[in-house]
Design a protein around this motif. Structure first.
Motif, short mmCIF file in Angstrom:
data_model
loop_
_atom_site.label_atom_id
_atom_site.label_comp_id
_atom_site.label_asym_id
_atom_site.label_seq_id
_atom_site.Cartn_x
_atom_site.Cartn_y
_atom_site.Cartn_z
N ILE A 33 -7.66 13.20 0.24
CA ILE A 33 -6.52 13.52 -0.62
C ILE A 33 -6.97 14.54 -1.66
N ILE A 34 -6.44 15.74 -1.54
CA ILE A 34 -6.81 16.81 -2.48
C ILE A 34 -6.02 16.66 -3.77
N THR A 35 -4.70 16.50 -3.64
CA THR A 35 -3.86 16.20 -4.81
C THR A 35 -2.83 15.16 -4.40
N LYS A 36 -2.58 14.20 -5.26
CA LYS A 36 -1.65 13.13 -4.94
C LYS A 36 -0.20 13.56 -5.12
N GLY A 37 0.01 14.59 -5.94
CA GLY A 37 1.38 15.03 -6.20
C GLY A 37 2.04 14.16 -7.26
N SER A 38 3.15 14.63 -7.77
CA SER A 38 3.88 13.88 -8.79
C SER A 38 5.35 14.25 -8.75
N LYS A 39 6.20 13.32 -9.17
CA LYS A 39 7.64 13.55 -9.15
C LYS A 39 8.11 14.39 -10.34
N GLY A 40 7.29 14.46 -11.38
CA GLY A 40 7.71 15.20 -12.57
C GLY A 40 8.73 14.41 -13.36
N LEU A 41 9.34 15.05 -14.30
CA LEU A 41 10.34 14.42 -15.15
C LEU A 41 11.70 15.02 -14.84
N LEU A 42 12.61 14.18 -14.31
CA LEU A 42 13.95 14.64 -13.95
C LEU A 42 13.89 15.82 -12.97
N ALA A 49 2.03 16.75 -2.77
CA ALA A 49 0.72 16.18 -2.42
C ALA A 49 0.06 17.09 -1.40
N LYS A 50 -1.28 17.13 -1.42
CA LYS A 50 -2.01 17.96 -0.48
C LYS A 50 -3.17 17.16 0.08
N VAL A 51 -3.35 17.22 1.40
CA VAL A 51 -4.43 16.47 2.04
C VAL A 51 -5.18 17.35 3.02
N ARG A 52 -6.42 16.96 3.27
CA ARG A 52 -7.21 17.60 4.32
C ARG A 52 -7.53 16.51 5.35
N VAL A 53 -7.12 16.74 6.58
CA VAL A 53 -7.30 15.75 7.65
C VAL A 53 -8.24 16.32 8.71
N THR A 54 -9.31 15.58 9.01
CA THR A 54 -10.33 16.07 9.94
C THR A 54 -10.52 15.08 11.08
N LEU A 55 -10.55 15.59 12.31
CA LEU A 55 -10.79 14.75 13.47
C LEU A 55 -12.21 14.19 13.44
N LYS A 56 -12.33 12.91 13.73
CA LYS A 56 -13.65 12.30 13.81
C LYS A 56 -14.32 12.67 15.14
#
Length: 270
Positions: A33-42, A49-56
């Motif tokens: 998880i690079i950034t979880k993100g947020s809803k902000g105010l109103l 949100a930003k993620v990096r997903v890597t194949l095992k």
């Protein structure tokens, strides 16, 4: 190993997009998880949100023997509560599909009524697009004499589609309400642009087929990330006639997800 970065309104949304592109399940990847993100105010200051997903590597994929029994128990509980979306055997599914089609076609709408709903839908869409500062051409056609299919053509269609089609779905919902206001016979309206729905459907079908083969080979259930009802139906439909796997949905909205389970009655598992 192959890695992708995705953004979404939530971490789950971003991960789902990455899994679709990689054609993998959560057990086959590492998620950062690079950034979880947020809803902000109103609505102001909201961040995706930003993620990096890597194949095992193949050897890193952990066994899921314990998960199988857990999934089976979940299916029993869900069936008891009548909350599980299941895909019936091939013969039954065809009957259900026919019943659904007959039910949709049973709605009787006159040409004048269709023309009225069509005019209301197009008028509202033009106004909405104008408020969004989007120049587009709206084209609609009647389907099966009782439904409407409306398409957009123009620039900035990505804005109309939104992430995972969420904006398009929201507009479609509003259009259906506005155009059917005060009506007893509901006229279903489907919106699309740049062939988005067909492309999305094709992507999900490919994912379904790929994961069904993995479930067959591993003899273990595969649990997908949460999806909306429309996307889940595509997965179920793609595999409804499969002889090697079965599908059902579990969980509650908006975290309901599809589970692809090997068909243990198939001879290949004996």
């Amino acid at each position: 190993m192959r890695s992708v970065e995705k953004v979404g309104k939530t971490v789950n949304d971003a991960v789902t997009e990455a899994l679709i592109e990689l054609g993998a399940s959560t057990e086959e990847v590492d998620i950062e998880i690079i950034t979880k993100g947020s809803k902000g105010l109103l609505g102001f200051g909201a961040r995706d949100a930003k993620v990096r997903v890597t194949l095992k590597a193949p050897a890193e994929v952990e066994p899921q023997i314990e998960v199988i029994s857990e999934v089976k128990e979940d299916v029993k509980v869900a069936n008891a509560n009548k909350e599980t979306e299941t895909v019936a055997p091939p013969k039954s599914s065809k009957v259900k599909n026919k019943e659904k089609k007959d039910s949709e076609d049973a709605v009787v709408v006159t040409r004048d009524e269709l023309a009225h709903v069509q005019a209301l839908a197009e008028e509202f869409l033009y106004k909405l697009l104008r408020e969004m500062n989007i120049e587009a051409t709206v084209k609609s056609e009647v389907v099966n004499n009782n439904r409407l299919s409306i398409g957009f053509e123009g620039k900035s269609m990505g804005v109309v589609i939104g992430k995972r089609g969420e904006t398009l779905d929201a507009i479609q919902y509003i259009v259906n309400i506005v155009a059917n206001k005060g009506r007893t016979e509901y006229v279903k309206i489907m919106l699309d642009t740049e062939n988005y729905r067909a492309r999305r459907e094709e992507t999900l079908k490919k994912l379904a087929y790929k994961l069904s083969k993995k479930a067959q080979q591993s003899k273990k259930p595969i649990i997908l990330e949460p999806m909306n009802p429309y996307d889940r139906r595509i997965i179920h439909s793609a595999l409804q006639d499969s002889k090697i796997v079965k599908t059902h949905s579990e969980g509650k909205e908006p975290f309901r997800r599809v589970v692809i389970t090997p068909n243990y009655q198939n001879k290949s598992y004996r």
